[in-house]
Design an enzyme around this catalytic site. Structure first.
Site, short mmCIF file in Angstrom:
data_model
loop_
_atom_site.label_atom_id
_atom_site.label_comp_id
_atom_site.label_asym_id
_atom_site.label_seq_id
_atom_site.Cartn_x
_atom_site.Cartn_y
_atom_site.Cartn_z
N SER A 86 -15.48 6.21 9.00
CA SER A 86 -16.55 5.86 9.83
C SER A 86 -17.83 6.56 9.60
O SER A 86 -19.14 5.86 9.66
CB SER A 86 -16.10 6.20 11.05
N HIS A 126 -7.40 4.72 9.81
CA HIS A 126 -8.53 5.57 10.37
C HIS A 126 -8.41 5.63 12.00
O HIS A 126 -7.27 5.86 12.33
CB HIS A 126 -9.93 4.99 9.92
N HIS A 176 -3.17 12.84 5.44
CA HIS A 176 -4.64 12.71 5.32
C HIS A 176 -5.26 12.79 4.07
O HIS A 176 -4.52 13.12 3.10
CB HIS A 176 -5.18 13.91 6.20
N ARG A 191 -7.69 20.09 14.43
CA ARG A 191 -7.93 19.21 15.95
C ARG A 191 -6.44 18.69 16.66
O ARG A 191 -6.86 18.58 17.81
CB ARG A 191 -8.71 17.71 15.39
N ASP A 193 -5.06 12.11 15.29
CA ASP A 193 -4.54 10.91 16.13
C ASP A 193 -2.98 11.26 16.67
O ASP A 193 -2.78 10.36 17.57
CB ASP A 193 -4.56 9.70 15.35
N1 HAX Z 1 3.54 7.49 6.49
C1 HAX Z 1 3.81 6.77 5.37
N2 HAX Z 1 3.50 6.90 3.90
C2 HAX Z 1 2.44 7.68 3.72
C3 HAX Z 1 1.71 8.52 5.13
C4 HAX Z 1 2.52 8.27 6.02
N3 HAX Z 1 1.80 8.77 7.47
N4 HAX Z 1 0.60 8.94 4.51
C5 HAX Z 1 0.67 8.77 3.02
N5 HAX Z 1 1.49 7.56 2.84
C6 HAX Z 1 1.82 7.06 1.52
C7 HAX Z 1 0.58 6.26 1.06
O1 HAX Z 1 0.67 5.07 1.77
C8 HAX Z 1 0.73 6.28 -0.18
O2 HAX Z 1 1.77 5.08 -0.53
P1 HAX Z 1 1.54 4.18 -1.84
O3 HAX Z 1 1.82 5.11 -3.23
O4 HAX Z 1 2.74 3.14 -1.59
O5 HAX Z 1 0.16 3.48 -1.55
C9 HAX Z 1 1.15 7.75 -0.56
O6 HAX Z 1 1.79 8.19 0.64
C10 HAX Z 1 0.08 8.39 -0.94
O7 HAX Z 1 -1.02 8.45 -0.04
P2 HAX Z 1 -1.89 9.85 0.19
O8 HAX Z 1 -2.72 9.91 -1.04
O9 HAX Z 1 -1.07 11.01 0.73
O10 HAX Z 1 -2.75 9.35 1.39
P3 HAX Z 1 -4.13 8.63 1.26
O11 HAX Z 1 -5.21 9.36 0.85
O12 HAX Z 1 -3.95 7.28 0.32
O13 HAX Z 1 -4.31 7.96 2.72
C11 HAX Z 1 -4.04 8.18 5.10
C12 HAX Z 1 -4.47 8.74 3.68
C13 HAX Z 1 -4.57 8.77 6.21
C14 HAX Z 1 -4.61 6.70 5.39
C15 HAX Z 1 -2.32 8.08 5.10
O14 HAX Z 1 -2.03 9.29 5.13
C16 HAX Z 1 -1.93 7.08 6.26
O15 HAX Z 1 -1.86 5.99 6.15
N6 HAX Z 1 -1.52 7.74 7.34
C17 HAX Z 1 -0.85 7.25 8.43
C18 HAX Z 1 -2.21 6.62 9.52
C19 HAX Z 1 -2.93 7.51 9.90
O16 HAX Z 1 -2.49 8.40 10.56
N7 HAX Z 1 -4.28 7.36 9.75
C20 HAX Z 1 -5.19 8.24 10.45
C21 HAX Z 1 -5.82 9.38 9.63
C22 HAX Z 1 -6.61 10.52 10.03
C23 HAX Z 1 -8.05 9.68 10.27
O17 HAX Z 1 -8.80 9.22 9.84
N8 HAX Z 1 -8.22 9.65 11.75
O18 HAX Z 1 -9.25 8.67 12.05
#
Ligand code: HAX
Length: 434
Positions: A240, A270, A317, A326, A372
């Site tokens: 964002s 996000h 994250h 937070r 979140d």
């Molecule tokens: N559940 C399951 N798998 C997860 C995970 C979770 N909560 N978090 C990461 N992973 C997986 C990823 O999908 C990725 O899988 P692949 O290799 O199959 O693609 C792997 O672990 C490595 O990911 P990462 O490097 O640890 O995380 P990223 O930096 O790629 O992504 C995210 C960060 C926040 C998008 C990710 O942790 C996620 O999808 N979390 C769940 C959704 C969420 O809570 N989002 C909000 C984040 C905070 C925010 O921005 N708020 O606005």
């Protein structure tokens, strides 16, 4: 000139030579190196943005202008009979880097009060949208539609000096921020409360007025203040904030930039994760027939989610490598105000159960909860059970940080953003693949 604007102007004059010197005299100094996994993998960890408004340390979490969340909550002037600081004072801190006095806070509150009026055509527009439109779509549409109000556009068309771009941007930012609580609460009351709109009470501060327009009693005013502060900024690289900055770098005005920012926030990886957490927990609850699951039952549910190829929302994250402060701040609030809430208990069980499972699965780099995971629980407790509204609340908060950043981007003359792309064949050649 308002006091906030005067203070900001003196800070800008002080800061400009630092940025100019870095670019002119040290422009060739290298900052890290980029790898192929960063080029393909969403630029994770590439150091190519700058902001002085907040900094995210992977192990410590966010600092706003050098202050941790507990420090912000302790040091900023508080609303009488409340526990939380004025959002107005927090915005002063983001913009100037200084802790405001009570007088400074009152000055910003007065600026917001003067600019609160939302044009009728925005409400008319919202009413033309089908009622089942997602509230984020409504929110973003309303902001885009207000673009005709932009002071920046009018001044730009007159031929304003580049050096002064920050000034009408500041005017646009304050005009927009002052209106966001009313637009957000209007969407809520129109969509979920039988169209019973509550008019603003201009004697109240931003958080107090928002709670009033939502129609929710104390301590929801403090919940709102806490919520807006916590969600305001997370340095520049998140989707964002980065989207807002990117769009503004083309000299698109604040309305276009903040609307774009909201569209990025509306993704489930996000900001929409706060709605997804509640949706997921409701799924667990329905599955259990309303009974609080045991730890073993919860573990099974988490594994089922992972095995079906979905993420566990509210965990993980891209930068953080510990429990999000937070999350902690909201947990502290919940322990004080809603310790026996059934949803809070669910989230508490998840805090115990999810991280070891994510570690065992071995994929997520950060197994800990993010902002979140906890935020929807508090909203639900105070009656905001329509969880698709939660990201709108996030958006009101995020606009504080992103507008502050855009004003500074303009003040320091940051150019249009334009990274370079390579083809897959070029990467293969760099990697030495024949
Ligand atoms: N559940 C399951 N798998 C997860 C995970 C979770 N909560 N978090 C990461 N992973 C997986 C990823 O999908 C990725 O899988 P692949 O290799 O199959 O693609 C792997 O672990 C490595 O990911 P990462 O490097 O640890 O995380 P990223 O930096 O790629 O992504 C995210 C960060 C926040 C998008 C990710 O942790 C996620 O999808 N979390 C769940 C959704 C969420 O809570 N989002 C909000 C984040 C905070 C925010 O921005 N708020 O606005």
């Amino acid at each position: 000139m308002s006091k906030l604007k005067e203070k900001l102007f003196s800070k800008i004059e002080e800061w400009r030579p630092r940025t100019e010197r870095l670019v002119k005299e040290y422009g060739d100094v290298k900052v890290g190196e980029v790898t192929i996994s960063q080029v393909i993998g969403g630029m994770r960890g590439v150091k190519c943005l700058t902001t002085d408004i907040s900094y995210l340390d992977p192990l410590e979490g966010i600092r706003f202008r050098g202050f941790t969340i507990p420090e912000v909550l302790e040091k900023l002037p508080k609303v009488p009979n409340g526990e939380m600081p004025y959002v107005e004072g927090f915005f002063y801190l983001l913009l100037t880097g200084e802790v405001p006095s009570k007088e400074d806070v009152e000055d910003v509150a007065e600026e917001f009060r003067k600019r609160q009026h939302v044009p009728q055509y925005i409400f008319d527009l919202l009413r033309t949208l089908p009622r089942d439109t997602h509230p984020m779509t409504m929110f973003s549409s309303a902001i885009t539609a207000m673009q005709r109000e932009s002071v920046f556009v009018k001044q730009y068309e007159k031929g304003i000096n580049k050096h002064d771009y920050w000034d009408p941007t500041y005017e646009d930012a304050l005009n927009l921020l002052a209106k966001l609580p009313q637009i957000a609460s209007y969407i809520y009351r129109m969509k979920y409360r039988g169209d019973t709109i509550i008019t603003p009470d201009t004697s109240l501060d931003m958080g107090g007025n928002f709670a009033h327009m939502m129609g929710i009693a104390k301590p929801y005013d403090d919940v709102s203040r806490l919520y807006f502060v916590l969600h305001s900024d997370h340095e520049s690289g998140n989707v964002s904030a980065h989207t807002g900055h990117l769009v503004a770098s083309a000299l698109s005005d604040i309305y276009y930039s903040i609307s774009a920012m909201l569209n990025g926030l509306a993704g489930p990886l996000h900001g929409l994760a706060n709605q997804e957490v509640l949706r997921w927990i409701q799924g667990v609850s329905d599955h259990m027939g309303g009974k609080i699951p045991t730890e073993d039952e919860m573990k099974q549910f988490v594994w089922d989610t992972l095995n079906s190829g979905q993420v566990v929302p509210g965990f993980g994250h891209a930068v953080l490598r510990k429990t999000d402060p937070r999350y902690q701040a909201q947990r502290d609030f919940s322990l004080k105000h809603l310790p026996n809430d059934p949803l809070f208990k669910y989230v508490d069980v998840l805090y115990k159960v999810v991280p070891p499972i994510l570690v065992e699965q071995g994929k997520a780099k950060n197994p800990w909860p993010n902002v979140d995971a906890q935020s929807g629980v508090i909203q639900w407790h105070y009656g905001v059970t329509e969880y698709d509204f939660y990201t709108v609340l996030f958006g009101v908060g995020r606009a504080l940080g992103v507008t502050a950043n855009i004003i500074w981007d303009r003040a320091l003359g940051y150019p249009i953003e334009r990274p370079k792309s390579l083809t897959t064949a070029m990467l293969e050649e760099i990697a030495g693949i024949k």
